[in-house]
Design a protein around this motif. Structure first.
Motif, short mmCIF file in Angstrom:
data_model
loop_
_atom_site.label_atom_id
_atom_site.label_comp_id
_atom_site.label_asym_id
_atom_site.label_seq_id
_atom_site.Cartn_x
_atom_site.Cartn_y
_atom_site.Cartn_z
N THR A 74 -37.58 50.88 -35.45
CA THR A 74 -37.02 50.71 -34.03
C THR A 74 -38.62 50.93 -33.23
OG1 THR A 74 -37.38 53.18 -33.92
CG2 THR A 74 -35.00 52.34 -34.39
N LYS A 75 -38.44 50.16 -32.10
CA LYS A 75 -39.82 49.70 -31.43
C LYS A 75 -39.27 49.61 -30.00
CE LYS A 75 -43.54 46.55 -30.87
NZ LYS A 75 -44.59 47.72 -30.25
N GLY A 76 -40.14 50.41 -29.20
CA GLY A 76 -39.99 50.40 -27.62
C GLY A 76 -40.47 49.24 -27.25
N ILE A 77 -40.03 48.42 -26.34
CA ILE A 77 -40.47 47.28 -25.69
C ILE A 77 -40.38 47.53 -24.23
CG2 ILE A 77 -40.17 44.71 -25.25
CD1 ILE A 77 -38.65 44.61 -28.24
N LYS A 78 -41.64 47.41 -23.74
CA LYS A 78 -41.54 47.50 -22.37
C LYS A 78 -41.77 46.11 -21.44
CE LYS A 78 -44.06 50.35 -19.09
NZ LYS A 78 -45.01 51.43 -18.71
N GLU A 79 -40.62 46.15 -20.59
CA GLU A 79 -40.37 44.94 -19.46
C GLU A 79 -40.50 45.59 -18.42
OE1 GLU A 79 -36.82 42.37 -18.84
OE2 GLU A 79 -37.68 41.80 -20.87
N GLY A 80 -41.70 45.47 -17.42
CA GLY A 80 -41.99 45.96 -16.16
C GLY A 80 -42.08 47.41 -16.27
N LYS A 81 -41.02 48.15 -15.40
CA LYS A 81 -41.19 49.69 -15.36
C LYS A 81 -40.18 50.07 -16.41
CE LYS A 81 -42.64 50.13 -10.72
NZ LYS A 81 -42.20 51.03 -9.38
N THR A 82 -39.21 49.16 -17.18
CA THR A 82 -38.04 49.71 -17.97
C THR A 82 -38.51 49.45 -19.24
OG1 THR A 82 -36.64 48.67 -16.23
CG2 THR A 82 -35.73 49.22 -18.52
N THR A 83 -38.23 50.39 -20.18
CA THR A 83 -38.57 50.42 -21.67
C THR A 83 -37.16 50.11 -22.31
OG1 THR A 83 -40.47 51.79 -21.22
CG2 THR A 83 -39.77 51.55 -23.52
N TYR A 84 -37.05 49.18 -23.34
CA TYR A 84 -36.08 48.97 -24.24
C TYR A 84 -36.33 49.09 -25.56
CZ TYR A 84 -34.26 46.27 -19.95
OH TYR A 84 -34.00 45.93 -18.61
N GLN A 85 -35.38 49.44 -26.34
CA GLN A 85 -35.20 49.65 -27.67
C GLN A 85 -34.93 48.61 -28.39
OE1 GLN A 85 -36.94 52.60 -28.04
NE2 GLN A 85 -36.99 52.97 -30.23
N ALA A 86 -35.49 48.29 -29.36
CA ALA A 86 -35.24 47.50 -30.52
C ALA A 86 -34.95 47.68 -31.72
CB ALA A 86 -36.43 46.30 -30.78
N PHE A 87 -33.88 47.45 -32.29
CA PHE A 87 -33.25 48.12 -33.79
C PHE A 87 -33.38 46.92 -34.66
CE2 PHE A 87 -31.52 50.52 -30.34
CZ PHE A 87 -31.68 52.06 -30.94
N VAL A 88 -34.13 46.96 -35.80
CA VAL A 88 -34.34 45.92 -36.84
C VAL A 88 -33.69 46.28 -38.17
CG1 VAL A 88 -35.94 44.09 -37.84
CG2 VAL A 88 -36.26 45.19 -35.51
N THR A 89 -32.98 45.75 -38.75
CA THR A 89 -32.13 45.97 -40.08
C THR A 89 -32.36 44.33 -40.88
OG1 THR A 89 -30.12 45.67 -39.48
CG2 THR A 89 -31.02 47.91 -39.38
N LYS A 90 -31.81 44.18 -41.97
CA LYS A 90 -31.76 43.17 -42.58
C LYS A 90 -30.03 42.65 -42.73
CE LYS A 90 -35.53 42.13 -45.03
NZ LYS A 90 -36.20 41.59 -46.28
N ASN A 91 -29.56 41.55 -42.51
CA ASN A 91 -28.26 41.24 -42.87
C ASN A 91 -27.92 41.44 -44.40
OD1 ASN A 91 -27.85 40.67 -40.18
ND2 ASN A 91 -27.82 38.41 -40.27
N LYS A 92 -26.85 42.02 -44.63
CA LYS A 92 -26.35 42.02 -46.17
C LYS A 92 -26.14 40.56 -46.74
CE LYS A 92 -24.81 45.24 -49.10
NZ LYS A 92 -25.46 46.62 -49.47
#
Length: 160
Positions: A74-92
């Motif tokens: 999981t990683k926080g991605i900042k876009e302007g004043k807003t921070t979004y969270q990215a979730f990374v897994t792998k497809n089965k």
């Protein structure tokens, strides 16, 4: 279809007033206002639609495993004043990285002992209630427009 009706009513109203047929012109203006009200109701209030739920379940696997602990990045991605969270897994199925950003959707992570490492995507979409509404609003349609999307990771306790 409704846009075509609005265009025809505009032409009829213009020609009617030009040829001094004020009654016909007035009637078409009233019909034009009613048609535009239907357009506004469809675009703002989703007139003649209902919300259907579409659920898709897929299996996920971790990016890597360290000492029997599975890792989801999981990683926080900042876009302007807003921070979004990215979730990374792998497809089965194809072992490619699967990235979900909580920009336009709600993301939940549930961790319990007996979960089967699933990604559950719940889409709430607008559907017209009948064929007449679907035909009437053709071209400006709310059919299958996404209202809300909820993505839930159901993971075991061994995920970090």
């Amino acid at each position: 279809m409704l846009i075509l009706i609005v265009i025809i009513l505009c032409i009829v109203a213009g020609v009617s007033f030009y040829k001094h047929h004020n009654l016909l012109g007035s009637i078409t203006i009233v019909l034009l206002i009613m048609a535009q009200a239907l357009l506004v109701m469809d675009s703002q209030y989703h007139y003649a639609t209902k919300v259907n739920d579409d659920i898709h379940i897929s299996q996920v696997k971790p990016i890597t495993s360290i000492h029997d602990n599975h890792v989801m990045v999981t990683k926080g991605i900042k876009e302007g004043k807003t921070t979004y969270q990215a979730f990374v897994t792998k497809n089965k199925t194809n072992s490619k990285n699967h990235i979900i950003l909580n920009k336009d959707k709600k993301v939940l992570v549930n961790r319990e002992k007996n979960h089967q490492n699933q990604l559950v995507t719940n889409n709430h979409q607008y559907q017209y209630t009948n064929q007449f509404a679907n035909l009437l609003f053709a071209g400006i349609t709310n059919q299958n427009q996404l209202k809300q999307q909820v993505v839930t990771y159901n993971l075991g306790n061994d995920w970090l």
